[in-house]
Motif scaffolding. Structure first.
Motif, PDB file in Angstrom:
ATOM      1  N   GLY A 287     -65.933  15.861 -41.556  1.00 45.11           N
ATOM      2  CA  GLY A 287     -66.040  17.086 -42.219  1.00 45.11           C
ATOM      3  C   GLY A 287     -67.224  17.607 -42.602  1.00 45.11           C
ATOM      4  O   GLY A 287     -67.656  18.634 -42.920  1.00 45.11           O
ATOM      5  N   LEU A 288     -68.201  16.473 -42.732  1.00 43.87           N
ATOM      6  CA  LEU A 288     -69.693  16.895 -43.274  1.00 43.87           C
ATOM      7  C   LEU A 288     -70.740  17.024 -42.221  1.00 43.87           C
ATOM      8  O   LEU A 288     -71.835  16.957 -42.368  1.00 43.87           O
ATOM      9  N   ASN A 289     -70.087  17.455 -40.825  1.00 46.63           N
ATOM     10  CA  ASN A 289     -71.050  17.446 -39.776  1.00 46.63           C
ATOM     11  C   ASN A 289     -72.124  18.677 -39.931  1.00 46.63           C
ATOM     12  O   ASN A 289     -72.972  18.325 -39.318  1.00 46.63           O
ATOM     13  N   SER A 290     -71.719  19.385 -40.786  1.00 48.43           N
ATOM     14  CA  SER A 290     -72.547  20.488 -40.721  1.00 48.43           C
ATOM     15  C   SER A 290     -73.327  20.779 -41.998  1.00 48.43           C
ATOM     16  O   SER A 290     -73.925  21.491 -42.447  1.00 48.43           O
ATOM     17  N   THR A 291     -73.371  19.500 -42.730  1.00 49.02           N
ATOM     18  CA  THR A 291     -73.987  19.353 -43.883  1.00 49.02           C
ATOM     19  C   THR A 291     -75.062  18.228 -43.874  1.00 49.02           C
ATOM     20  O   THR A 291     -74.781  17.530 -43.230  1.00 49.02           O
ATOM     21  N   SER A 292     -75.817  18.235 -44.996  1.00 46.09           N
ATOM     22  CA  SER A 292     -76.717  17.190 -45.125  1.00 46.09           C
ATOM     23  C   SER A 292     -76.557  16.649 -46.357  1.00 46.09           C
ATOM     24  O   SER A 292     -76.287  17.321 -47.484  1.00 46.09           O
ATOM     25  N   VAL A 293     -76.693  15.337 -46.689  1.00 44.81           N
ATOM     26  CA  VAL A 293     -76.652  14.573 -47.872  1.00 44.81           C
ATOM     27  C   VAL A 293     -77.873  14.053 -48.121  1.00 44.81           C
ATOM     28  O   VAL A 293     -78.452  13.454 -47.286  1.00 44.81           O
ATOM     29  N   VAL A 294     -78.306  14.254 -49.470  1.00 42.27           N
ATOM     30  CA  VAL A 294     -79.775  13.744 -49.876  1.00 42.27           C
ATOM     31  C   VAL A 294     -79.115  12.768 -51.038  1.00 42.27           C
ATOM     32  O   VAL A 294     -78.718  13.423 -51.864  1.00 42.27           O
ATOM     33  N   SER A 295     -79.712  11.571 -50.928  1.00 42.84           N
ATOM     34  CA  SER A 295     -79.173  10.753 -52.037  1.00 42.84           C
ATOM     35  C   SER A 295     -80.377   9.362 -52.319  1.00 42.84           C
ATOM     36  O   SER A 295     -80.858   9.141 -51.415  1.00 42.84           O
ATOM     37  N   VAL A 296     -79.949   9.173 -53.295  1.00 45.21           N
ATOM     38  CA  VAL A 296     -81.115   8.110 -53.936  1.00 45.21           C
ATOM     39  C   VAL A 296     -80.080   7.285 -55.037  1.00 45.21           C
ATOM     40  O   VAL A 296     -79.333   7.574 -55.580  1.00 45.21           O
ATOM     41  N   GLY A 297     -80.867   5.991 -55.029  1.00 40.93           N
ATOM     42  CA  GLY A 297     -80.207   5.025 -56.205  1.00 40.93           C
ATOM     43  C   GLY A 297     -80.886   5.497 -57.412  1.00 40.93           C
ATOM     44  O   GLY A 297     -81.954   5.818 -57.348  1.00 40.93           O
ATOM     45  N   TYR A 298     -80.189   4.957 -58.480  1.00 46.82           N
ATOM     46  CA  TYR A 298     -81.222   5.288 -59.821  1.00 46.82           C
ATOM     47  C   TYR A 298     -80.393   4.033 -60.730  1.00 46.82           C
ATOM     48  O   TYR A 298     -79.513   3.151 -60.543  1.00 46.82           O
ATOM     49  N   GLY A 299     -81.165   3.866 -61.864  1.00 46.96           N
ATOM     50  CA  GLY A 299     -80.990   2.716 -62.585  1.00 46.96           C
ATOM     51  C   GLY A 299     -81.792   2.483 -63.660  1.00 46.96           C
ATOM     52  O   GLY A 299     -82.938   3.215 -63.796  1.00 46.96           O
ATOM     53  N   SER A 300     -81.461   1.646 -64.728  1.00 44.89           N
ATOM     54  CA  SER A 300     -82.240   1.579 -65.760  1.00 44.89           C
ATOM     55  C   SER A 300     -83.276   0.671 -65.987  1.00 44.89           C
ATOM     56  O   SER A 300     -84.266   1.216 -66.332  1.00 44.89           O
ATOM     57  N   GLY A 301     -83.337  -0.429 -65.045  1.00 47.57           N
ATOM     58  CA  GLY A 301     -84.579  -0.854 -65.039  1.00 47.57           C
ATOM     59  C   GLY A 301     -85.237  -0.589 -63.791  1.00 47.57           C
ATOM     60  O   GLY A 301     -85.217   0.595 -63.521  1.00 47.57           O
ATOM     61  N   GLY A 302     -85.791  -1.814 -63.006  1.00 49.19           N
ATOM     62  CA  GLY A 302     -86.351  -1.334 -61.824  1.00 49.19           C
ATOM     63  C   GLY A 302     -85.488  -0.986 -60.636  1.00 49.19           C
ATOM     64  O   GLY A 302     -85.517  -0.486 -59.682  1.00 49.19           O
ATOM     65  N   GLU A 303     -84.223  -1.624 -60.921  1.00 46.03           N
ATOM     66  CA  GLU A 303     -83.300  -1.753 -59.819  1.00 46.03           C
ATOM     67  C   GLU A 303     -82.037  -0.654 -60.070  1.00 46.03           C
ATOM     68  O   GLU A 303     -81.535  -0.455 -61.083  1.00 46.03           O
ATOM     69  N   ALA A 304     -81.647  -0.408 -58.942  1.00 46.33           N
ATOM     70  CA  ALA A 304     -80.686   0.643 -58.899  1.00 46.33           C
ATOM     71  C   ALA A 304     -79.340   0.187 -59.168  1.00 46.33           C
ATOM     72  O   ALA A 304     -78.735  -0.973 -58.728  1.00 46.33           O
ATOM     73  N   VAL A 305     -78.459   0.898 -60.167  1.00 46.85           N
ATOM     74  CA  VAL A 305     -77.169   0.394 -60.618  1.00 46.85           C
ATOM     75  C   VAL A 305     -76.228   1.410 -59.978  1.00 46.85           C
ATOM     76  O   VAL A 305     -75.204   1.180 -60.075  1.00 46.85           O
ATOM     77  N   ALA A 306     -76.607   2.489 -59.464  1.00 51.83           N
ATOM     78  CA  ALA A 306     -75.623   3.397 -58.976  1.00 51.83           C
ATOM     79  C   ALA A 306     -76.278   4.360 -58.050  1.00 51.83           C
ATOM     80  O   ALA A 306     -77.684   4.362 -58.040  1.00 51.83           O
ATOM     81  N   LYS A 307     -75.859   5.377 -57.410  1.00 50.32           N
ATOM     82  CA  LYS A 307     -76.361   6.439 -56.583  1.00 50.32           C
ATOM     83  C   LYS A 307     -76.002   7.851 -57.014  1.00 50.32           C
ATOM     84  O   LYS A 307     -74.882   7.988 -57.832  1.00 50.32           O
ATOM     85  N   LEU A 308     -76.718   8.645 -56.550  1.00 53.25           N
ATOM     86  CA  LEU A 308     -76.552  10.145 -56.972  1.00 53.25           C
ATOM     87  C   LEU A 308     -77.168  11.014 -55.705  1.00 53.25           C
ATOM     88  O   LEU A 308     -78.068  10.465 -55.198  1.00 53.25           O
ATOM     89  N   GLY A 309     -76.702  12.033 -55.639  1.00 54.48           N
ATOM     90  CA  GLY A 309     -77.313  12.814 -54.810  1.00 54.48           C
ATOM     91  C   GLY A 309     -76.649  14.194 -54.437  1.00 54.48           C
ATOM     92  O   GLY A 309     -76.064  14.728 -55.532  1.00 54.48           O
ATOM     93  N   VAL A 310     -77.010  15.008 -53.503  1.00 54.34           N
ATOM     94  CA  VAL A 310     -76.550  16.325 -53.368  1.00 54.34           C
ATOM     95  C   VAL A 310     -75.961  16.698 -51.978  1.00 54.34           C
ATOM     96  O   VAL A 310     -76.557  15.836 -50.880  1.00 54.34           O
ATOM     97  N   VAL A 311     -74.854  17.275 -51.777  1.00 57.70           N
ATOM     98  CA  VAL A 311     -74.349  17.662 -50.407  1.00 57.70           C
ATOM     99  C   VAL A 311     -74.779  19.418 -50.271  1.00 57.70           C
ATOM    100  O   VAL A 311     -74.249  20.005 -51.080  1.00 57.70           O
ATOM    101  N   GLY A 312     -75.515  19.436 -49.196  1.00 58.91           N
ATOM    102  CA  GLY A 312     -75.812  21.023 -48.846  1.00 58.91           C
ATOM    103  C   GLY A 312     -75.661  21.257 -47.247  1.00 58.91           C
ATOM    104  O   GLY A 312     -75.438  20.552 -46.635  1.00 58.91           O
ATOM    105  N   PRO A 313     -75.981  22.427 -47.106  1.00 62.73           N
ATOM    106  CA  PRO A 313     -76.014  22.961 -45.734  1.00 62.73           C
ATOM    107  C   PRO A 313     -77.123  22.055 -45.218  1.00 62.73           C
ATOM    108  O   PRO A 313     -78.245  21.719 -45.723  1.00 62.73           O
ATOM    109  N   THR A 314     -77.089  21.989 -43.647  1.00 65.15           N
ATOM    110  CA  THR A 314     -78.306  21.460 -42.954  1.00 65.15           C
ATOM    111  C   THR A 314     -79.431  22.059 -43.241  1.00 65.15           C
ATOM    112  O   THR A 314     -80.432  21.707 -43.400  1.00 65.15           O
TER     113      THR A 314
END
Lengths: 339, 339
Positions: A287-314
């Motif tokens: 279903g997401l074949n015509s979308t692009s997903v930009v995502s990155v990990g985020y976290g409190s220290g140096g390391e990622a505890v979770a991820k976030l991102g956006v979904v949009g048109p290619t």
DNA sequence: TCCTGGCACTCGGGCAGGGCGAGTGCCAAA
DNA sequence: TTTGGCACTCGCCCTGCCCGAGTGCCAGGA
């Protein structure tokens, strides 16, 4: 290997198409960009780019639009990450600083991302697995019933009611509470099991030992089980900017957004560090074949505890989107570290 | 006063239009419904209905479609609530019975409603106004930073970080914790404000007083926010079935769905008992002017603890939707009562 | 008084045709 | 290798047209 100029042409095509949403022709290109060559040359370059699969023609006598492969090349080699403007940064800071608790942080982050990128934002709640323990609280609800409250350094709180095998005195409770915090406070979840292993033995009464064992079992269980992830989504109204044909495009996207499992998988594919961009068919979910997903990990220290991102048109502004995603992730990390 | 037959004509128009999504003409009406009169007669009736504002013509030489007023009359006087089929009831039961906790119940309810009605479902979490406080915990994170953890008798936990005006000693903290629990433990949310009013005065140090005041303010704030209810939404993919013109229609609806405040207000207008149907412009929020909202309270005992409903196009199958909404509300009530 | 059949009229949708223009591909010359 | 020129293609848009569903009105009949 594509020549420098051909890459430049591709970049120009992507930029123009993202801006106008219309197929771009050779003449328009030379007018809007200082390529230093004539339309005819650009046409030749375009023919090559098309042959290589970077661009395509929607129909015979129209301009070209980038293919997924074209966007990929653009993102990998031609586009930088556009830093946000100072006012934008300040806005992010102000907006996120007002958050009162974790839910609020996540909620604000989603709204912020959606606003900045004008796309659909997805934010995963900080996972417990990589968090550390800020505090463990034990409360007596009834003589043989305790409540275990676990507070993580990301501000997340988990609670469990524990039925003890035997009544547990106030002093023992205070004792256990102190020891527990002394051992696991500030420690990583992963380290906890070894740290508490011998705790029951330090209690005299066999009944107390049994209770302590139960409590520890519950604690460990909570640590393991609670990596059940949660998500927050926002900015779905931005889907209306998708395109003209969008009943067909938008529906599967909405469906995907409701399937948390799909989204979690999507974010799960993000590499540990660094930003991931999945373009069109690179997304496993159909279903997401015509979308692009930009995502990155985020976290409190140096390391990622979770991820976030956006979904949009290619067809999206990759540099801008990536900039916004990265900036937001950084600030959220800061906020989490502070609180 | 409209004659019996004219009402019958209106009903037929509504039914046909809901089914076909196309303006319905006099001839088609007489063919598909056994009205016992000729198209000409129906035309006359239609003229009257139009004059009265129950139906309208999208353009001169087209059939008629119901107006909001027409739907209103239909719902009030012409339509019953269509009971669900036995398999449907069984499906509801099976689906909801598998729920493991409150989040799960609400989540399943949303999906169920969305599936049954093929529209957007909105479910409010059971209200906590009648909850009481089980325990209040205060933790010291830093010399001048506290964490307030609030545990309700429903097992819900809320936490807040508090920045104090001045460092707060361990003894003062223990003191405050004990007093606080002594006063509000086991009490209803509503009773808390009076109970803690004079707490700051019992502290000697002016700085401590200031801190206590801050803590209390945060506590009260948290209680109030707890009243501000949470929602779950589902089935947004059904928005794609809205109509042909839908970029314009769908966008404000998506926006409304993201504005929890709007939705809460929407549900808030539901009468305590009984089903409420808000048609088109009857909705206060402008973005929902082309939608109808069917909602009803649900609860574990006799009384409603929260509300649920669906949002769909004004052109919806009212009897069916109302039946589904009512049935789901009832079953959810049962589930909540059991657990 | 109300219903009915007949009739003329209106107007939107769909289809065909034609002009326009953006854009292409190819080619020969610089 | 680049460039200007040129013929060609084809989608878009506008126009005019027809068709038919649907209407309103009217006169005659129950």
């Amino acid at each position: 290997m594509l020549s420098e100029r051909r890459l430049e042409v591709l970049r120009a095509i992507v930029q123009d198409y993202v801006g106008t949403e219309e197929p771009v022709g050779s003449k328009a290109l030379t007018e809007r960009h200082k390529l230093g060559v004539s339309p005819a040359t650009v046409r030749n370059d375009m023919a090559v780019l098309e042959e290589e699969g970077y661009i395509a023609q929607p129909h015979t006598s129209a301009g070209r639009i980038p293919t997924d492969k074209g966007y990929r090349l653009f993102v990998d080699r031609l586009a930088g990450v556009k830093p946000l403007s100072t006012p934008e940064r300040r806005a992010i800071h102000n907006f996120l600083d007002g958050a009162v608790d974790l839910d609020d942080v996540v909620g604000r982050t989603v709204r912020l991302l959606a606003q900045l990128t004008r796309q659909v934002a997805v934010v995963q709640y900080p996972s417990l697995t990589r968090s550390s323990i800020r505090h463990v609280e034990l409360l007596s609800l009834a003589p043989a019933r305790l409540m275990l409250v676990l507070i993580t350094d990301t501000g997340r709180v988990e609670q469990r009611v524990i039925d003890c095998p035997a009544p547990f005195g106030e002093t023992s409770l205070a004792d256990l509470r102190a020891r527990l915090n002394g051992r696991v406070g500030g420690r990583r979840f992963a380290d906890v099991p070894q740290l508490v292993q011998d705790l029951p033995e330090s209690f005299e009464e066999p009944e107390d030992r049994a209770t302590v064992t139960t409590v520890l079992a519950t604690l460990l269980e909570t640590l393991v089980e609670e990596h059940e992830e949660r998500l927050m989504i926002g900015g779905t109204a931005n889907l209306t900017r998708f395109g003209h044909d969008f009943p067909l495009t938008i529906r599967p996207v909405l469906e995907a957004l409701e399937e948390q499992v799909v989204l979690l998988k999507l974010l799960g594919e993000v590499k540990e560090s660094g930003m991931t961009v999945r373009i069109g068919h690179e997304n496993a979910y159909e279903g997401l074949n015509s979308t692009s997903v930009v995502s990155v990990g985020y976290g409190s220290g140096g390391e990622a505890v979770a991820k976030l991102g956006v979904v949009g048109p290619t067809r999206m502004d990759y540099p801008g989107t990536m900039g916004a995603v990265r900036a937001v992730a950084r600030y959220v990390g800061q906020i989490l570290a502070e609180s």
